[in-house]
Design a protein around this motif. Structure first.
Motif, PDB file in Angstrom:
ATOM      1  N   ASP A  22      30.380  28.283  34.237  1.00 29.63           N
ATOM      2  CA  ASP A  22      29.206  28.220  35.111  1.00 29.63           C
ATOM      3  C   ASP A  22      28.005  29.020  34.609  1.00 29.63           C
ATOM      4  OD1 ASP A  22      30.657  26.553  36.739  1.00 29.63           O
ATOM      5  OD2 ASP A  22      31.221  28.114  38.152  1.00 29.63           O
ATOM      6  N   HIS A  23      28.162  29.719  33.508  1.00 26.60           N
ATOM      7  CA  HIS A  23      27.071  30.458  32.855  1.00 26.60           C
ATOM      8  C   HIS A  23      26.464  31.563  33.714  1.00 26.60           C
ATOM      9  CE1 HIS A  23      27.478  27.329  29.885  1.00 26.60           C
ATOM     10  NE2 HIS A  23      27.241  26.425  30.810  1.00 26.60           N
ATOM     11  N   ILE A  24      27.279  32.154  34.595  1.00 24.59           N
ATOM     12  CA  ILE A  24      26.816  33.308  35.368  1.00 24.59           C
ATOM     13  C   ILE A  24      27.930  34.356  35.431  1.00 24.59           C
ATOM     14  CG2 ILE A  24      25.108  32.082  36.781  1.00 24.59           C
ATOM     15  CD1 ILE A  24      27.117  32.091  39.077  1.00 24.59           C
ATOM     16  N   LEU A  25      27.510  35.607  35.590  1.00 27.21           N
ATOM     17  CA  LEU A  25      28.455  36.714  35.709  1.00 27.21           C
ATOM     18  C   LEU A  25      28.768  36.921  37.185  1.00 27.21           C
ATOM     19  CD1 LEU A  25      29.989  39.117  34.428  1.00 27.21           C
ATOM     20  CD2 LEU A  25      27.920  40.460  34.748  1.00 27.21           C
ATOM     21  N   VAL A  26      30.054  36.810  37.517  1.00 31.25           N
ATOM     22  CA  VAL A  26      30.494  36.983  38.899  1.00 31.25           C
ATOM     23  C   VAL A  26      31.697  37.908  38.895  1.00 31.25           C
ATOM     24  CG1 VAL A  26      31.444  35.809  40.924  1.00 31.25           C
ATOM     25  CG2 VAL A  26      29.671  34.701  39.590  1.00 31.25           C
ATOM     26  N   ASN A  27      31.717  38.864  39.828  1.00 35.73           N
ATOM     27  CA  ASN A  27      32.871  39.751  39.994  1.00 35.73           C
ATOM     28  C   ASN A  27      33.965  38.977  40.723  1.00 35.73           C
ATOM     29  OD1 ASN A  27      34.684  41.807  40.316  1.00 35.73           O
ATOM     30  ND2 ASN A  27      33.530  42.860  41.897  1.00 35.73           N
ATOM     31  N   ARG A  28      34.808  38.312  39.958  1.00 36.38           N
ATOM     32  CA  ARG A  28      35.843  37.450  40.514  1.00 36.38           C
ATOM     33  C   ARG A  28      36.960  38.259  41.179  1.00 36.38           C
ATOM     34  NH1 ARG A  28      35.472  32.706  41.584  1.00 36.38           N
ATOM     35  NH2 ARG A  28      37.500  32.133  40.802  1.00 36.38           N
ATOM     36  N   GLY A  29      37.520  37.704  42.227  1.00 31.85           N
ATOM     37  CA  GLY A  29      38.695  38.306  42.829  1.00 31.85           C
ATOM     38  C   GLY A  29      38.501  38.820  44.229  1.00 31.85           C
ATOM     39  N   VAL A  30      39.602  39.217  44.819  1.00 31.86           N
ATOM     40  CA  VAL A  30      39.602  39.671  46.205  1.00 31.86           C
ATOM     41  C   VAL A  30      39.088  41.100  46.352  1.00 31.86           C
ATOM     42  CG1 VAL A  30      41.449  38.096  46.890  1.00 31.86           C
ATOM     43  CG2 VAL A  30      42.027  40.371  46.122  1.00 31.86           C
ATOM     44  N   LEU A  31      39.147  41.887  45.306  1.00 30.71           N
ATOM     45  CA  LEU A  31      38.716  43.283  45.362  1.00 30.71           C
ATOM     46  C   LEU A  31      37.369  43.452  44.661  1.00 30.71           C
ATOM     47  CD1 LEU A  31      42.158  44.941  44.512  1.00 30.71           C
ATOM     48  CD2 LEU A  31      41.185  44.499  46.764  1.00 30.71           C
ATOM     49  N   PHE A  32      36.788  44.625  44.791  1.00 30.28           N
ATOM     50  CA  PHE A  32      35.492  44.888  44.173  1.00 30.28           C
ATOM     51  C   PHE A  32      35.610  45.476  42.774  1.00 30.28           C
ATOM     52  CE2 PHE A  32      34.440  44.489  48.602  1.00 30.28           C
ATOM     53  CZ  PHE A  32      33.230  43.806  48.585  1.00 30.28           C
ATOM     54  N   GLY A  33      36.691  46.173  42.505  1.00 30.39           N
ATOM     55  CA  GLY A  33      36.890  46.778  41.191  1.00 30.39           C
ATOM     56  C   GLY A  33      37.247  45.735  40.148  1.00 30.39           C
ATOM     57  N   PRO A  34      37.294  46.156  38.892  1.00 29.33           N
ATOM     58  CA  PRO A  34      37.588  45.216  37.803  1.00 29.33           C
ATOM     59  C   PRO A  34      39.084  44.950  37.667  1.00 29.33           C
ATOM     60  CG  PRO A  34      37.264  47.386  36.899  1.00 29.33           C
ATOM     61  CD  PRO A  34      37.021  47.502  38.390  1.00 29.33           C
ATOM     62  N   TRP A  35      39.674  44.417  38.730  1.00 26.30           N
ATOM     63  CA  TRP A  35      41.107  44.137  38.700  1.00 26.30           C
ATOM     64  C   TRP A  35      41.439  43.016  39.672  1.00 26.30           C
ATOM     65  CZ3 TRP A  35      40.981  49.886  39.050  1.00 26.30           C
ATOM     66  CH2 TRP A  35      40.404  50.332  40.233  1.00 26.30           C
ATOM     67  N   LEU A  36      42.407  42.219  39.264  1.00 26.76           N
ATOM     68  CA  LEU A  36      42.918  41.140  40.109  1.00 26.76           C
ATOM     69  C   LEU A  36      44.418  41.377  40.305  1.00 26.76           C
ATOM     70  CD1 LEU A  36      41.101  38.076  38.552  1.00 26.76           C
ATOM     71  CD2 LEU A  36      40.885  38.872  40.887  1.00 26.76           C
ATOM     72  N   PRO A  37      44.807  41.782  41.510  1.00 26.04           N
ATOM     73  CA  PRO A  37      46.202  42.151  41.748  1.00 26.04           C
ATOM     74  C   PRO A  37      47.205  41.033  41.468  1.00 26.04           C
ATOM     75  CG  PRO A  37      44.894  42.371  43.765  1.00 26.04           C
ATOM     76  CD  PRO A  37      43.965  41.982  42.685  1.00 26.04           C
ATOM     77  N   ILE A  38      46.817  39.785  41.632  1.00 26.55           N
ATOM     78  CA  ILE A  38      47.772  38.701  41.399  1.00 26.55           C
ATOM     79  C   ILE A  38      48.251  38.706  39.943  1.00 26.55           C
ATOM     80  CG2 ILE A  38      46.058  36.899  40.894  1.00 26.55           C
ATOM     81  CD1 ILE A  38      47.875  34.994  42.577  1.00 26.55           C
ATOM     82  N   TYR A  39      47.380  39.089  39.008  1.00 22.76           N
ATOM     83  CA  TYR A  39      47.778  39.180  37.606  1.00 22.76           C
ATOM     84  C   TYR A  39      48.686  40.390  37.366  1.00 22.76           C
ATOM     85  CZ  TYR A  39      44.507  35.509  36.244  1.00 22.76           C
ATOM     86  OH  TYR A  39      43.851  34.315  36.105  1.00 22.76           O
ATOM     87  N   GLY A  40      48.407  41.487  38.055  1.00 22.61           N
ATOM     88  CA  GLY A  40      49.255  42.671  37.930  1.00 22.61           C
ATOM     89  C   GLY A  40      50.664  42.395  38.426  1.00 22.61           C
ATOM     90  N   PHE A  41      50.744  41.794  39.622  1.00 22.86           N
ATOM     91  CA  PHE A  41      52.062  41.465  40.171  1.00 22.86           C
ATOM     92  C   PHE A  41      52.750  40.396  39.327  1.00 22.86           C
ATOM     93  CE2 PHE A  41      50.170  43.283  44.095  1.00 22.86           C
ATOM     94  CZ  PHE A  41      51.121  44.261  44.307  1.00 22.86           C
ATOM     95  N   GLY A  42      51.991  39.388  38.914  1.00 22.62           N
ATOM     96  CA  GLY A  42      52.568  38.330  38.081  1.00 22.62           C
ATOM     97  C   GLY A  42      53.131  38.878  36.781  1.00 22.62           C
ATOM     98  N   GLY A  43      52.360  39.735  36.118  1.00 26.01           N
ATOM     99  CA  GLY A  43      52.821  40.324  34.856  1.00 26.01           C
ATOM    100  C   GLY A  43      54.082  41.153  35.037  1.00 26.01           C
TER     101      GLY A  43
END
Length: 174
Positions: A22-43
């Motif tokens: 989409d050519h824009i910077l977006v803070n993706r995810g449910v939280l505000f910090g630079p982390w997505l818990p689903i990847y942490g739990f998945g890993g």
């Protein structure tokens, strides 16, 4: 440390994917910090629950595919049902299930599960084993404290907006 690392890897992956698509910077995810818990739990789930398949790459891939599919589907269902927010939608993708998972995404997660197991985790384990235990403990406390503070803040103020989530209308059942 592995949990936070996988959360950050996931966040970077999602942000880069959104920039490319989409050519824009977006803070993706449910939280505000630079982390997505689903990847942490998945890993972590892949490394812990699928340990017995480490010598069987095909079974590891299939198991990671299924495990990540269950995690992604149940997380999407929870967020949609209880938070009335949709953070991803695979509607229109090949072999999607209710827009919550799709074949393309699950293939990526199966491959990522193999990459976590055979490449990333061993490198990180080697790197993290060089950190003195006291410093590792302090680092863990700081990172988990920041993560939990973000989690508590987000519980009251969800991370929403264009490119992040869609609000789902609540259906009034009479």
């Amino acid at each position: 440390i592995f949990f936070i690392t996988f959360c950050i890897f996931g966040w970077i992956f999602e942000v880069l994917l959104f920039i490319i698509e989409d050519h824009i910077l977006v803070n993706r995810g449910v939280l505000f910090g630079p982390w997505l818990p689903i990847y942490g739990f998945g890993g972590l789930l892949i490394l812990i629950l699928l340990k017995k398949f480490r010598n069987k790459p095909v079974l590891l891939f299939i198991s990671a595919f299924i495990l990540c599919g269950l995690l992604e589907y149940s997380t999407a269902w929870y967020l949609e049902t209880f938070k009335h927010l949709k953070y991803w939608d695979y509607t229109g993708y090949f072999l999607n299930i209710n827009g919550r998972v799709c074949l393309e995404g699950l293939l990526v997660f199966g491959l990522a599960g193999c990459a976590f197991t055979y490449v990333i985790a061993p490198i990180l384990d080697n790197l993290y084993s060089k950190i003195k235990p006291k410093i590792a403990s302090i680092l863990c406390v700081v990172l988990i404290s920041l993560y939990l503070a973000d989690l508590m803040y987000t519980k009251v103020n969800p991370n929403t907006g264009v490119g992040i989530s869609e609000e789902i209308e609540k259906i009034d059942v009479k």
